[in-house]
Design a protein around this motif. Structure first.
Motif, PDB file in Angstrom:
ATOM      1  N   GLU A  99      12.272  13.380  68.020  1.00  0.00           N
ATOM      2  CA  GLU A  99      12.783  12.068  68.407  1.00  0.00           C
ATOM      3  C   GLU A  99      13.626  12.152  69.670  1.00  0.00           C
ATOM      4  OE1 GLU A  99      13.863   9.039  65.471  1.00  0.00           O
ATOM      5  OE2 GLU A  99      15.889   9.105  66.318  1.00  0.00           O
ATOM      6  N   GLY A 106      10.568  12.927  63.370  1.00  0.00           N
ATOM      7  CA  GLY A 106      11.560  12.855  64.437  1.00  0.00           C
ATOM      8  C   GLY A 106      12.703  13.832  64.260  1.00  0.00           C
ATOM      9  N   HIS A 107      12.921  14.295  63.021  1.00  0.00           N
ATOM     10  CA  HIS A 107      14.021  15.209  62.732  1.00  0.00           C
ATOM     11  C   HIS A 107      13.670  16.664  63.015  1.00  0.00           C
ATOM     12  CE1 HIS A 107      17.148  17.075  59.988  1.00  0.00           C
ATOM     13  NE2 HIS A 107      17.857  16.214  60.692  1.00  0.00           N
ATOM     14  N   GLY A 122       8.957   8.316  64.213  1.00  0.00           N
ATOM     15  CA  GLY A 122       8.664   8.568  62.803  1.00  0.00           C
ATOM     16  C   GLY A 122       7.166   8.565  62.617  1.00  0.00           C
ATOM     17  N   SER A 135      15.240  17.580  69.213  1.00  0.00           N
ATOM     18  CA  SER A 135      14.317  17.135  68.167  1.00  0.00           C
ATOM     19  C   SER A 135      13.129  16.381  68.759  1.00  0.00           C
ATOM     20  CB  SER A 135      15.042  16.220  67.185  1.00  0.00           C
ATOM     21  OG  SER A 135      15.447  15.029  67.842  1.00  0.00           O
ATOM     22  N   GLY A 155      12.718   4.931  68.022  1.00  0.00           N
ATOM     23  CA  GLY A 155      12.803   6.260  67.423  1.00  0.00           C
ATOM     24  C   GLY A 155      11.420   6.869  67.296  1.00  0.00           C
ATOM     25  N   GLU A 199       9.100  12.126  58.287  1.00  0.00           N
ATOM     26  CA  GLU A 199      10.294  12.089  59.148  1.00  0.00           C
ATOM     27  C   GLU A 199      10.185  13.165  60.227  1.00  0.00           C
ATOM     28  OE1 GLU A 199      12.358   9.813  59.233  1.00  0.00           O
ATOM     29  OE2 GLU A 199      12.310   8.819  57.287  1.00  0.00           O
ATOM     30  N   TYR A 229      17.905  11.642  66.238  1.00  0.00           N
ATOM     31  CA  TYR A 229      17.962  11.790  64.776  1.00  0.00           C
ATOM     32  C   TYR A 229      19.044  12.792  64.381  1.00  0.00           C
ATOM     33  CZ  TYR A 229      15.624  10.983  60.253  1.00  0.00           C
ATOM     34  OH  TYR A 229      15.302  10.590  58.983  1.00  0.00           O
TER      35      TYR A 229
END
Length: 324
Positions: A184, A165-166, A144, A182, A142, A163, A177
């Protein structure tokens, strides 16, 4: 000289390490890993037993044990030592992992999410050493971030800082995510595979031959296959990684403009694909980031390389007693 213990709790694997901290470096002394047990109680008991065995093999370190750090995927409550049902550990709902180790070993115990733990490790012992403001980007399965701001870890009001990745970087793009387009979605192992699968599907649907990286089937395309094809000069795979590099640059530009860090340290995939990703990332950064902020920010691969995870939980222990 201090001895730290590290506990890493993952969805499929757990690991226990012990390390000796000397000045500004850490020596990894021993490590054991095993599949994650089916229940939190079983996992905590096994982790404690494995740590005891490591310490028995190193009697001098057992006498010097100063603190224990725990690294786990979020969400979690670091202040109260609770793991709060991470996606890869759904049975771990409001599980207190700190208290059992405090009682068993009689030393301070701390908990941080894996991105924060890796940020601490890189800041203290890796590519972030000597900075006061540093961002660590995981860029693995992922995406982050762990944030070191003004000489300390910043975790946010309820441990949700970083956060990144969001954050949506484009209206359309691979899912990551829970959000299409996004950070991520574009910049993670799973995202790269989806991006490549999407490109291959569009070509096949238009009546063309699948790209070389998808000759074994579009749905089974992996990030590793795309990377290997790109290293061999396959133009389709190179285009995929150029798009990933462009979005990495866009995401980093956002962080540079908002947080004005001295350094961004990027883990995992970036280190393996730096030759392909870096030129495109820098090109996008020069377009998107504030010039004065970009001029004072280095962007580098993780100094601890593929072993950053081994040191992450140890750095959580170190942060407890030294403030790093």
């Amino acid at each position: 000289m201090m001895t730290f213990a590290g506990i890493d709790i993952g969805g499929t694997k757990c690991a226990v390490t012990i390390g000796r901290s000397i000045a500004d470096r850490i020596e990894l002394l021993d490590k054991t890993a095993f599949p994650t047990p089916p229940t939190p109680d079983a996992a905590i008991e096994r982790l404690g037993a494995e740590l005891e065995q490591l310490l028995e093999r190193h009697p001098a370190e057992k006498a010097r044990l100063t603190a224990i750090g725990i690294s786990c995927g979020g969400p979690l409550d670091s202040a109260r030592g609770l793991i709060l049902s991470p996606p890869n550990l759904p049975a771990w709902d409001r599980i207190d992992v700190v208290t059992p180790f405090e009682r068993r070993f009689g030393v301070p115990v701390g908990l941080q999410n894996d991105a924060n733990a890796c940020a601490l490790a890189e800041w203290k012992w890796g590519a972030g050493r000597g900075t006061r403001s540093m961002i660590f980007l995981t860029f693995g399965t992922g995406m982050g971030a762990g944030l070191i701001l003004d000489g300390r870890l910043y975790a946010g009001t309820n441990d949700n800082a970083g956060e990144v990745g969001h954050v949506r970087l484009a209206e359309k793009g691979p899912m990551g995510y829970g959000k299409a387009g996004s950070f991520e979605g574009f910049c993670s192992g799973a995202g790269i595979a989806r991006l490549a699968q999407q490109a291959a599907s569009e070509r096949v649907e238009a009546g063309g031959e699948p790209p070389s990286y998808a000759r074994g089937g579009v749905s089974g395309v992996s990030t590793k296959e795309v990377a290997e094809a790109a290293r061999q000069g396959d133009p389709d795979a190179v285009l995929i990684l150029r798009e990933v590099g462009r979005m990495l640059g866009r995401g980093c530009a956002m962080l540079i403009d908002i947080l004005n860090p001295q350094r961004i340290v990027i883990g995992s995939i970036y280190g393996r694909q730096q030759e392909l990703l870096e030129p495109v990332m820098l090109e996008e950064l020069r377009k998107e980031a504030l010039g004065a902020s970009l001029a004072v920010c280095d962007i580098v691969p993780a100094g601890l390389g593929e072993h950053v995870g081994d040191y992450a939980a140890l750095s959580v222990a170190g942060n407890l007693v030294t403030g790093l």
